[in-house]
Design a protein around this motif. Sequence first.
Motif, PDB file in Angstrom:
ATOM      1  N   VAL A  13      32.429  74.417  31.558  1.00  0.00           N
ATOM      2  CA  VAL A  13      31.113  74.321  30.919  1.00  0.00           C
ATOM      3  C   VAL A  13      31.134  75.036  29.568  1.00  0.00           C
ATOM      4  CG1 VAL A  13      28.668  74.996  31.095  1.00  0.00           C
ATOM      5  CG2 VAL A  13      29.854  74.031  33.091  1.00  0.00           C
ATOM      6  N   ASN A  14      31.768  76.191  29.523  1.00  0.00           N
ATOM      7  CA  ASN A  14      31.832  76.962  28.276  1.00  0.00           C
ATOM      8  C   ASN A  14      32.626  76.242  27.186  1.00  0.00           C
ATOM      9  OD1 ASN A  14      30.455  79.076  29.471  1.00  0.00           O
ATOM     10  ND2 ASN A  14      32.241  80.385  29.716  1.00  0.00           N
ATOM     11  N   ARG A  15      33.711  75.565  27.564  1.00  0.00           N
ATOM     12  CA  ARG A  15      34.669  75.086  26.564  1.00  0.00           C
ATOM     13  C   ARG A  15      34.685  73.587  26.313  1.00  0.00           C
ATOM     14  NH1 ARG A  15      40.240  77.785  26.807  1.00  0.00           N
ATOM     15  NH2 ARG A  15      39.990  77.626  24.578  1.00  0.00           N
ATOM     16  N   LYS A  16      34.149  72.800  27.247  1.00  0.00           N
ATOM     17  CA  LYS A  16      34.232  71.347  27.105  1.00  0.00           C
ATOM     18  C   LYS A  16      32.827  70.759  26.951  1.00  0.00           C
ATOM     19  CE  LYS A  16      38.338  71.050  30.017  1.00  0.00           C
ATOM     20  NZ  LYS A  16      38.872  70.507  31.291  1.00  0.00           N
ATOM     21  N   PRO A  17      32.522  70.238  25.770  1.00  0.00           N
ATOM     22  CA  PRO A  17      31.184  69.708  25.531  1.00  0.00           C
ATOM     23  C   PRO A  17      30.733  68.664  26.559  1.00  0.00           C
ATOM     24  CG  PRO A  17      32.381  69.860  23.474  1.00  0.00           C
ATOM     25  CD  PRO A  17      33.358  70.160  24.571  1.00  0.00           C
ATOM     26  N   GLU A  18      31.652  67.795  27.002  1.00  0.00           N
ATOM     27  CA  GLU A  18      31.265  66.774  27.984  1.00  0.00           C
ATOM     28  C   GLU A  18      30.909  67.406  29.333  1.00  0.00           C
ATOM     29  OE1 GLU A  18      35.748  67.176  28.186  1.00  0.00           O
ATOM     30  OE2 GLU A  18      34.281  67.067  26.574  1.00  0.00           O
ATOM     31  N   CYS A  19      31.586  68.474  29.686  1.00  0.00           N
ATOM     32  CA  CYS A  19      31.258  69.190  30.931  1.00  0.00           C
ATOM     33  C   CYS A  19      29.927  69.924  30.783  1.00  0.00           C
ATOM     34  CB  CYS A  19      32.357  70.173  31.300  1.00  0.00           C
ATOM     35  SG  CYS A  19      33.884  69.381  31.842  1.00  0.00           S
ATOM     36  N   ARG A  20      29.715  70.521  29.627  1.00  0.00           N
ATOM     37  CA  ARG A  20      28.463  71.225  29.362  1.00  0.00           C
ATOM     38  C   ARG A  20      27.282  70.269  29.482  1.00  0.00           C
ATOM     39  NH1 ARG A  20      29.256  72.916  24.122  1.00  0.00           N
ATOM     40  NH2 ARG A  20      30.828  74.248  25.044  1.00  0.00           N
ATOM     41  N   THR A  66      26.207  82.706  30.043  1.00  0.00           N
ATOM     42  CA  THR A  66      24.809  83.148  29.976  1.00  0.00           C
ATOM     43  C   THR A  66      24.220  82.912  28.587  1.00  0.00           C
ATOM     44  OG1 THR A  66      25.445  85.449  29.516  1.00  0.00           O
ATOM     45  CG2 THR A  66      25.067  84.849  31.835  1.00  0.00           C
ATOM     46  N   ILE A  67      25.053  82.944  27.571  1.00  0.00           N
ATOM     47  CA  ILE A  67      24.567  82.616  26.217  1.00  0.00           C
ATOM     48  C   ILE A  67      24.115  81.159  26.180  1.00  0.00           C
ATOM     49  CG2 ILE A  67      25.285  82.260  23.813  1.00  0.00           C
ATOM     50  CD1 ILE A  67      27.010  84.823  24.132  1.00  0.00           C
ATOM     51  N   LEU A  68      24.886  80.274  26.811  1.00  0.00           N
ATOM     52  CA  LEU A  68      24.484  78.864  26.879  1.00  0.00           C
ATOM     53  C   LEU A  68      23.140  78.701  27.590  1.00  0.00           C
ATOM     54  CD1 LEU A  68      27.897  77.182  27.784  1.00  0.00           C
ATOM     55  CD2 LEU A  68      26.660  77.039  25.598  1.00  0.00           C
ATOM     56  N   HIS A  69      22.835  79.626  28.482  1.00  0.00           N
ATOM     57  CA  HIS A  69      21.558  79.618  29.196  1.00  0.00           C
ATOM     58  C   HIS A  69      20.483  80.422  28.454  1.00  0.00           C
ATOM     59  CE1 HIS A  69      24.021  78.176  32.558  1.00  0.00           C
ATOM     60  NE2 HIS A  69      22.893  77.693  33.022  1.00  0.00           N
ATOM     61  N   LYS A  70      20.820  80.841  27.229  1.00  0.00           N
ATOM     62  CA  LYS A  70      19.907  81.575  26.356  1.00  0.00           C
ATOM     63  C   LYS A  70      19.443  82.910  26.949  1.00  0.00           C
ATOM     64  CE  LYS A  70      18.281  77.301  24.193  1.00  0.00           C
ATOM     65  NZ  LYS A  70      19.470  77.104  23.468  1.00  0.00           N
ATOM     66  N   MET A  71      20.348  83.585  27.654  1.00  0.00           N
ATOM     67  CA  MET A  71      20.039  84.895  28.221  1.00  0.00           C
ATOM     68  C   MET A  71      20.354  85.969  27.188  1.00  0.00           C
ATOM     69  SD  MET A  71      21.589  86.830  31.586  1.00  0.00           S
ATOM     70  CE  MET A  71      20.529  86.028  32.781  1.00  0.00           C
TER      71      MET A  71
END
Length: 83
Positions: A13-20, A66-71
């Motif tokens: 999720v962190n590294r692959k845009p398609e997974c994110r 957690t940054i991707l989750h805006k924490m």
Amino acid sequence: MSVYALQKLIRDVNRKPECREAFFAGPAAFADGYELTESEREALLTLDVQRLYALGVHALLLRPFTILHKMPEPDYLKSIRGE
């Protein structure tokens, strides 16, 4: 199962845009593609940072997740410290 699958999911999720994109479109469905324990799955889907950390997710994977989750960082630090 070891924490390997959980860390792999978070890394993907962190590294692959398609997974994110797939994760944020349907976290439960995305998690089905990994061999997670029920405890790992629940912590992931509820974003229980303290539990994810206690389960063994490395902080260098967990913080970007957690940054991707805006924490905010203060909330993240409180979570991993159990405050």
